[in-house]
Design an enzyme around this catalytic site. Structure first.
Site, PDB file in Angstrom:
ATOM      1  N   ALA A 267     -85.207 -70.747  28.687  1.00 53.24           N
ATOM      2  CA  ALA A 267     -85.409 -69.413  29.279  1.00 53.24           C
ATOM      3  C   ALA A 267     -86.745 -68.805  28.876  1.00 53.24           C
ATOM      4  O   ALA A 267     -87.338 -68.042  29.637  1.00 53.24           O
ATOM      5  CB  ALA A 267     -84.270 -68.492  28.876  1.00 53.24           C
ATOM      6  N   THR A 268     -87.243 -69.143  27.686  1.00 52.42           N
ATOM      7  CA  THR A 268     -88.545 -68.600  27.272  1.00 52.42           C
ATOM      8  C   THR A 268     -89.620 -69.038  28.263  1.00 52.42           C
ATOM      9  O   THR A 268     -90.409 -68.227  28.753  1.00 52.42           O
ATOM     10  CB  THR A 268     -88.898 -69.091  25.849  1.00 52.42           C
TER      11      THR A 268
ATOM     12  N   GLN B 295     -77.993 -64.426  28.899  1.00 53.34           N
ATOM     13  CA  GLN B 295     -76.694 -64.131  28.268  1.00 53.34           C
ATOM     14  C   GLN B 295     -75.621 -63.852  29.324  1.00 53.34           C
ATOM     15  O   GLN B 295     -74.518 -63.429  28.973  1.00 53.34           O
ATOM     16  CB  GLN B 295     -76.818 -62.929  27.315  1.00 53.34           C
TER      17      GLN B 295
ATOM     18  N   SER C 152     -80.642 -70.452  30.487  1.00 51.44           N
ATOM     19  CA  SER C 152     -80.873 -71.556  29.561  1.00 51.44           C
ATOM     20  C   SER C 152     -79.611 -72.375  29.355  1.00 51.44           C
ATOM     21  O   SER C 152     -78.497 -71.854  29.395  1.00 51.44           O
ATOM     22  CB  SER C 152     -81.314 -70.945  28.226  1.00 51.44           C
TER      23      SER C 152
ATOM     24  N   HIS D  12     -78.715 -74.211  26.504  1.00 51.79           N
ATOM     25  CA  HIS D  12     -78.053 -74.294  25.198  1.00 51.79           C
ATOM     26  C   HIS D  12     -77.168 -73.097  24.889  1.00 51.79           C
ATOM     27  O   HIS D  12     -76.475 -73.084  23.880  1.00 51.79           O
ATOM     28  CB  HIS D  12     -79.084 -74.528  24.073  1.00 51.79           C
TER      29      HIS D  12
ATOM     30  N   CYS E 294     -84.210 -64.465  17.798  1.00 50.22           N
ATOM     31  CA  CYS E 294     -85.678 -64.466  17.897  1.00 50.22           C
ATOM     32  C   CYS E 294     -86.295 -63.151  17.477  1.00 50.22           C
ATOM     33  O   CYS E 294     -87.503 -62.991  17.514  1.00 50.22           O
ATOM     34  CB  CYS E 294     -86.102 -64.741  19.331  1.00 50.22           C
TER      35      CYS E 294
END
Ligand SMILES: Cc1ncc(COP(=O)(O)O)c(C=O)c1O
Length: 368
Positions: A72-73, A178, A196, A198, A319
């Protein structure tokens, strides 16, 4: 022996065993570079595309709108910088103060390049739509609003925000990391999204952008790949693992939601009985994130104390570092004591009732 109780599923999840089995088969049997032209490459490509197609159909989006990234980053960076490249004359961006660092940091970089940023204010824990309307300008590049805030679980009403953006002809980007696979999502309520693998029991190192509009310029150039936006040899097993994780999450969504809702209620009811613990999770919150404040306790020390007892929780999103005051908790609770003593407990369908009971016992020990 200290038994580990993992209650940090919003930071990352263990890869599902069936996902690993699918990945193993692909690594062994369909590992060809799917951009090659021989029959083995074509067979490998066909298998990979079949997973992507099932994933897209469950997400209710066209396969072509999915662009695979490293997570996602990267997706958030790709969307924000890619849009900036597409529309160089639009130099204004609107966002919220509760974005994940993977949005805040690229926005900060764009600001250094001369972009103007505005943040939609909150009124009693809710985004102020009237203020948003006033902030939108001729040169607004996009509005970027996280779907589910990762520390408190606050859900932002994307459909309503998209309706405002549509009225003003401005695209809406949402970090849906999320949300996807945790609650029902509708990609028609955004222009661009990211998520994402994970976070939903898939492998690390892969994520996706969902582009409901095809107008973003690439950041990574190279040979042909699955998408013109992201060159590089496609990682067959990671894509298949991610797709399988999405398939499992969406096919079991209702069951998973009902399990985590029951666990969350069990936890909050027990915490309500402990006078010193305050439940911050808002009413419009996701069931898998439960934010608790332990009045007059330092949140970072609490993480260590729980960890010493074998219970793994977070002070904030993984993060965001060592901030003493949680901006997100302050926004939803409007209480500084809550914001300096908060912890995020994030739950899974893999969490058991006895995990919650033991956690509550440890809470009593830690705060006495
Ligand atoms: C809301 C949100 N956005 C983005 C990310 C970054 O995701 P990734 O680890 O896939 O880069 C995270 C993970 O912590 C997150 O919670």
């Amino acid at each position: 022996m200290c038994v580990m109780t993992y209650l940090d599923y919003s930071a990352s999840t263990p890869t599902s065993l069936t996902v690993l089995e699918h990945m193993h088969r692909i690594e062994r049997e369909y590992f060809a570079n799917i951009n090659a032209k021989h029959a083995f490459a074509l067979r490998s490509k066909e298998v990979v595309l079949s997973y992507i197609s099932k994933m897209a159909s469950l997400l209710n989006i066209p396969s072509e709108s999915l662009v695979f990234t490293s997570g996602a980053t990267e997706s958030n960076n790709m969307i924000l910088f890619g849009l900036a490249k597409s529309y160089p004359h639009k130099r204004h961006i609107i966002s919220t103060s509760l974005e994940h660092h993977s949005v805040i940091s690229p926005l900060g970089e764009l600001q250094k390049l001369g972009y103007e940023l505005d943040f939609i204010p909150y009124l009693h824990g809710k985004l102020d739509f009237e203020a948003l309307k006033k902030l939108i300008r001729e040169d607004t590049l996009c509005v970027s609003v996280i779907a589910v805030e990762s520390e408190t679980g606050l859900v932002h009403p994307l459909k309503d925000i998209k309706a405002i953006c549509d009225d003003y002809g401005v695209p809406l980007h949402s970090d849906m990391t999320q949300a996807v696979g945790k609650i029902p999502v509708d990609f028609n309520s955004v222009t661009y999204a990211s998520f994402s693998s994970h976070k939903i029991y898939g492998p690390k190192g892969i994520g996706a952008c969902v582009l409901m509009k095809d107008d973003i310029r690439p950041l990574i150039y190279g040979g042909r790949s699955l998408s013109k936006l992201r060159s590089g040899t496609p990682p067959n097993a990671l894509i298949v693992g991610f797709a399988q994780a999405v398939i499992e999450a969406l096919e079991n969504l209702e069951v998973r939601i009902s399990i985590v809702t029951r666990l969350r209620n069990q936890l909050t009811q027990k915490c309500d009985n402990l006078k010193i613990v305050h439940v911050n999770t808002p009413h419009v919150g996701v069931p898998h994130i439960c934010n608790l404040s332990f009045m007059h306790h330092d949140r970072h020390e609490l993480v260590d104390q729980f960890s010493n007892h074998g219970f793994y929780v977070s002070a904030s999103s993984a993060c965001s570092g060592q901030e003493n005051v949680s901006k997100a908790v302050l926004t939803v609770s409007e209480n500084m004591d809550c914001a300096t003593s908060s912890l995020r407990v994030s739950l899974s369908h893999l969490t058991s009732e006895s995990d919650i009971d033991s956690f509550v016992q440890v809470i009593k020990k830690v705060i006495q």
